[in-house]
Structure formats: C-alpha cells, structure tokens
Design a protein around this motif. Structure first.
Motif, PDB file in Angstrom:
ATOM      1  N   LEU A  57      -7.476   2.457  -1.214  1.00 20.94           N
ATOM      2  CA  LEU A  57      -7.717   1.672  -0.010  1.00 20.94           C
ATOM      3  C   LEU A  57      -9.204   1.569   0.302  1.00 20.94           C
ATOM      4  O   LEU A  57      -9.721   0.495   0.633  1.00 20.94           O
TER       5      LEU A  57
ATOM      6  N   ASP B 180      -2.165   6.612  -2.252  1.00 19.17           N
ATOM      7  CA  ASP B 180      -3.409   5.908  -1.906  1.00 19.17           C
ATOM      8  C   ASP B 180      -3.692   4.805  -2.923  1.00 19.17           C
ATOM      9  O   ASP B 180      -4.765   4.727  -3.510  1.00 19.17           O
ATOM     10  N   GLU B 181      -2.680   3.924  -3.102  1.00 19.75           N
ATOM     11  CA  GLU B 181      -2.835   2.816  -4.045  1.00 19.75           C
ATOM     12  C   GLU B 181      -2.469   1.510  -3.354  1.00 19.75           C
ATOM     13  O   GLU B 181      -1.374   1.358  -2.841  1.00 19.75           O
ATOM     14  N   LEU B 182      -3.424   0.584  -3.369  1.00 23.10           N
ATOM     15  CA  LEU B 182      -3.221  -0.729  -2.768  1.00 23.10           C
ATOM     16  C   LEU B 182      -3.169  -1.777  -3.862  1.00 23.10           C
ATOM     17  O   LEU B 182      -3.981  -1.766  -4.793  1.00 23.10           O
TER      18      LEU B 182
ATOM     19  N   ARG C  78       5.516   3.242   2.268  1.00 24.45           N
ATOM     20  CA  ARG C  78       4.755   2.112   1.736  1.00 24.45           C
ATOM     21  C   ARG C  78       4.591   1.067   2.837  1.00 24.45           C
ATOM     22  O   ARG C  78       5.503   0.833   3.621  1.00 24.45           O
TER      23      ARG C  78
ATOM     24  N   TYR D 230       0.847  -1.192   0.000  1.00 24.11           N
ATOM     25  CA  TYR D 230       0.000   0.000   0.000  1.00 24.11           C
ATOM     26  C   TYR D 230       0.882   1.242   0.000  1.00 24.11           C
ATOM     27  O   TYR D 230       1.661   1.478   0.924  1.00 24.11           O
TER      28      TYR D 230
ATOM     29  N   LEU E 267      -3.313   0.047   7.932  1.00 24.08           N
ATOM     30  CA  LEU E 267      -2.877   0.413   6.585  1.00 24.08           C
ATOM     31  C   LEU E 267      -2.989   1.912   6.361  1.00 24.08           C
ATOM     32  O   LEU E 267      -2.050   2.555   5.876  1.00 24.08           O
ATOM     33  N   LYS E 268      -4.135   2.461   6.678  1.00 30.45           N
ATOM     34  CA  LYS E 268      -4.398   3.876   6.408  1.00 30.45           C
ATOM     35  C   LYS E 268      -3.426   4.797   7.148  1.00 30.45           C
ATOM     36  O   LYS E 268      -2.964   5.804   6.604  1.00 30.45           O
TER      37      LYS E 268
END
Length: 474
Positions: free
Chosen positions: A52, A33-35, A111, A28, A78-79
C-alpha cells in the motif's frame, strides 16, 4: 443485525460494485499488505501490484494539492479496512470517485474491494431556455414544450457528438398518490427532481414530459460507460432516499435510454425507442435502467416508428449480464417471486452457458438447466463425488475455475471424463457450504474452450451462486 441481513447487505454492496465493471477495480489484502489495481474487460490490465505504501508514494505525486486531503482519507480507509467508504479527489486534471468496502473471509482474512471512476471536470455553462414560459410551474426544470424543443435541437445539430435520450418514470407513483395524497406526491416529485438535477449536473438538461415522467438529454456523455454511472446514481439515490419511509411501500424509478445518432435516425425515433426501453425496464421488474443495445434488445422491441403505443406492447422477459445480478438479489432472494427454473434460465441465457448444475446434499436433489430443458433428479448427485479431494480444488472464496479441461491433472481423469461426456470444455464451480460443512456445488459450464473466464464472470456468477446458497440455508 443478524447474519442473514449482514450477508444480504454485503451481497447487495457487491452487486453494486459489479455494476461498475466498466471502471477500474482494486483489491487490498490487509494482512498481506498487498494492493492490486486492475481494469475489467476481455484483456485484464494490471496497473499496480505491491504494498500500500509503495502505491501511495507513487500515486500521490499525481494528486492535485486541493485533492491531497481527500486522497489521504482514501489511503487511511484502505489501511484501516473501513467497513465502507467513498471519496472524490482531483487526479492529473481529472476527478476520481472511489467507493470501497471491507469483507472478511471464513479464515478471518480481511480484504478491501473497491472501484475507481474517472471523469473530466466540466465548466458550468449558461443554461439555455431561461424564459419563465420554459419552466415547469411546480418543479425546478424545463416544461414539456421546452425540453422537447431542446432535445430536438440537440439531435439536429449533427456535430458528430452522441446524445442520449433518457426517459425516467417513477414506479407505482399512482399508488403513492392514492395512499398519501397529491400534496405528498408533489413533494416526492420535487425531491426526485432535485436528485436528478444534482446527479446530471453539467452532463445534460432535464425536463418534465408528463405527470411523473422526466426526460434527460445528455451532453458530453460519449458512450454507455460514461452514462451508466449517472443513471446508476439516480436509481440508487431515489431508492435510498425513501427506503423505509412509507410503511411497506417503496419508491423507485425506471429508465430507458437510447443513443442518437448511434442507433436511431431521428429525434422522433429516439423518443419512441427510449420509451420502449423504459417499458421493457418495467417489464423486467422496475427499479432499473436499460440502455438500448442492438445485440441485446433489437428482438425485444417492436420496430421503430411502428406507431404502436406502449400500453399495447408485450415484451418477453430477458436480462443482460448486469441486470440479472440485480434480478437475483431482488426478485429471487428478497421478494421470492422467481422459481429456480426461471431464475437460472435467465442466468444461463445472459452468460451464454451450455449448462448450470446445482447439487446440494441437504435437499438430496440435483437441478440441471440446459438451453433445451430443465431437469431434477438424484442421478446428478452422483455426477461428481462430493469428496474431500474434490473440495480441495476450491479457493478461499469457494471458487474453482477450469478455463479448459487441459488444466486438469493426470489424477483428475475421472472428472475430465465426466465433463467430456457432457461436452463441457470449460467450467466455473462454486462450493455450497452450510457453516463449515461442505454440501455441494454450483457448476456453470460452456461447450467452448476458453482462454480465461473474465473477472466480471467470476464475480457475477459466484455472487449469483452465493445468493442461491443464502436462499437454501436461511
């Protein structure tokens, strides 16, 4: 914590993730903001790529009500880019264990890297061998007679299922007994037994077959992909439980495993081969597990049923693609017990490379390994000119991948000619840097045309190069 300790910690964490290459990985990118969620293997399969929240909105529909709170904690980890985290939750009738860590690139971009392990919930069944005479008088498990009887019965059922026989032995346990006394040694055995029982759970039976030797007999474990997380958790938990608690001594364990009837024809042969794999694990440096794989190990152990005792056996040093990463971290970097020549010989053999070339200006030296020889010399410094044009090929992770010489552009003819002259068809480069100063590279090469270097090769080989980089600059 200084920079070296922090880098070692991050690298060790990454090494643990590499060991989970048989499960899904996710990356992530917090700023973008790319998972991305994908599977390791020869054919990389991407399950999701997007933001996400898009992923969470779709994913949480399949998470059970009981697992919703744990999933929310995973989402927030994650966020927010937590430094490290681990969660377990129910997903579509299965359980998922997730572990992750946040790392920061040189440009400040953060990341989150992690893995997802999926398994089935098991209903606890009544444990056989409940007689008092079946129990070990000290430990909470079966004694030698009972566990061997159970293992033999399990192997003789011939119901088409796979049974793994795993022999576990504590490393340097005699030294611990001699240094701290047998009462402390008994306390260690009780603690380790509790760890093994807890990790194995409903996936098998555990018994004591000797002083500090345990036998694990698995059930409902179908292949190595399902066995590895169990053995890995045992190894890491034992190590972490006693880290720093016995002065300069460390408590670790080694394990040898074999699948019945996949690779052996009888219970006796299975025990014999598991014992030999345990010995080989100790020969390779201890604190590891080895699962018998014919293409990796059949030439390293005496013939099954030969009657040889393991005291009299001598095995050559060899590594698989997973063991070599741990070896580089422990023996090469932390302990300093391996030379460049020995280390990269094992790396080359483990990954089937035709050449490893290391060039770094700080030492004004070049190091080149091939299956035929190992050589040093300044001529390798001139193999590829260390220009800004060359360094421009590397990405933010210091990696430059050539899946084939066909990928080189017209203005890279000089590089193409040099690689062709050495018979190189595909290569993976890692840039060596001292702070912000570029000072060389590590080249892993193959003489075969590749469609694509696998994700595992990229992660493992770049990690090994980073370990070398740490050794020369710190």
């Amino acid at each position: 914590m200084d920079a070296l300790d922090k880098m070692k910690q991050e690298t060790e964490l990454l090494c643990r993730f590499l060991e989970l290459a048989d499960v899904r990985e996710f990356i992530y990118d917090i700023e973008a903001d790319e998972l991305e969620n994908f599977r390791y293997g020869k054919e990389r399969k991407v399950f999701f790529k997007g933001t996400l929240d898009e992923w969470a909105e779709d994913y949480k529909k399949r998470v059970s009500e009981a697992g919703a709170e744990q999933f929310r904690e995973f989402y927030l980890a994650l966020k927010n880019g937590l430094e490290s985290f681990g969660h377990q939750y129910e997903y579509k009738g299965l359980y998922r264990i997730v572990k992750g860590a946040t790392m920061q690139d040189e440009d400040g971009r953060r990341r989150v890297y992690g893995v997802l392990l999926t398994g089935q919930f098991q209903k606890r069944k009544e444990v056989p061998f409940q007689r008092a005479s079946d129990k070990d008088p000290v430990l909470n498990l079966l004694n030698k007679k009972a566990i061997l009887e159970y293992a033999q019965q399990k192997c003789e059922m011939k119901d088409g299922t796979v049974t793994y026989l795993v022999i576990l032995d504590l490393d340097h346990f005699k030294m611990i007994n001699d240094s701290f006394g047998h009462l402390f040694g008994d306390e260690v055995l009780v603690t380790v037994t509790d760890i093994v029982n807890k990790v194995v759970g409903d996936h098998g039976m555990v018994g004591r077959i000797g002083g500090d030797e345990l036998l694990i007999v698995t059930k409902d474990v179908n292949d190595k992909a399902e066995l590895r997380p169990i053995l890995r958790e045992i190894r890491m938990t034992v190590e972490e439980t006693y880290r720093g608690k016995m002065h300069d001594m460390e408590l670790t364990c080694s394990m040898g495993a074999v699948a019945y009837p996949t690779h052996v024809g009888s219970f006796k042969e299975g025990m014999d081969l598991a014992d030999k794999m345990l010995y080989l694990a100790k020969e390779k440096g201890r604190n590891r597990y080895l699962i018998y794989t014919p293409e990796l190990h059949e030439n390293l152990v005496p013939s099954i049923g030969s009657g040889e005792t393991r005291v009299a056996q001598t095995f050559p040093l060899a590594f698989d693609k997973i063991g070599i990463v741990q070896f580089m971290m422990e023996d090469y970097l932390r302990k300093g017990t391996s030379s460049n020549e020995a280390a990269f010989q094992n790396v080359g053999k483990a990954f089937g490379l035709s050449e490893i070339l290391i060039v770094y200006e700080q030492g004004r030296n070049g190091f080149r390994w091939t299956p035929e020889e190992t050589a040093h010399g300044e001529e390798d410094l001139k193999f590829i000119p260390l220009t800004e044009r060359f360094y421009a090929n590397f990405d933010a992770n210091h990696i430059y991948v050539l899946d084939g010489l066909f990928a080189l552009k017209e203005d890279q003819k000089e590089l193409k000619d040099k690689l062709e002259a050495r018979g190189v068809e595909s290569a993976l480069f890692y840039k060596l840097s001292n702070g912000s100063i570029n000072e060389g590279y590590v080249m892993y090469a193959k003489k075969v045309l590749r469609q694509k270097w696998s994700e595992y090769e990229l992660l493992a080989l770049s990690t090994i190069a980073k370990i070398f980089e740490m050794s020369i600059y710190h």
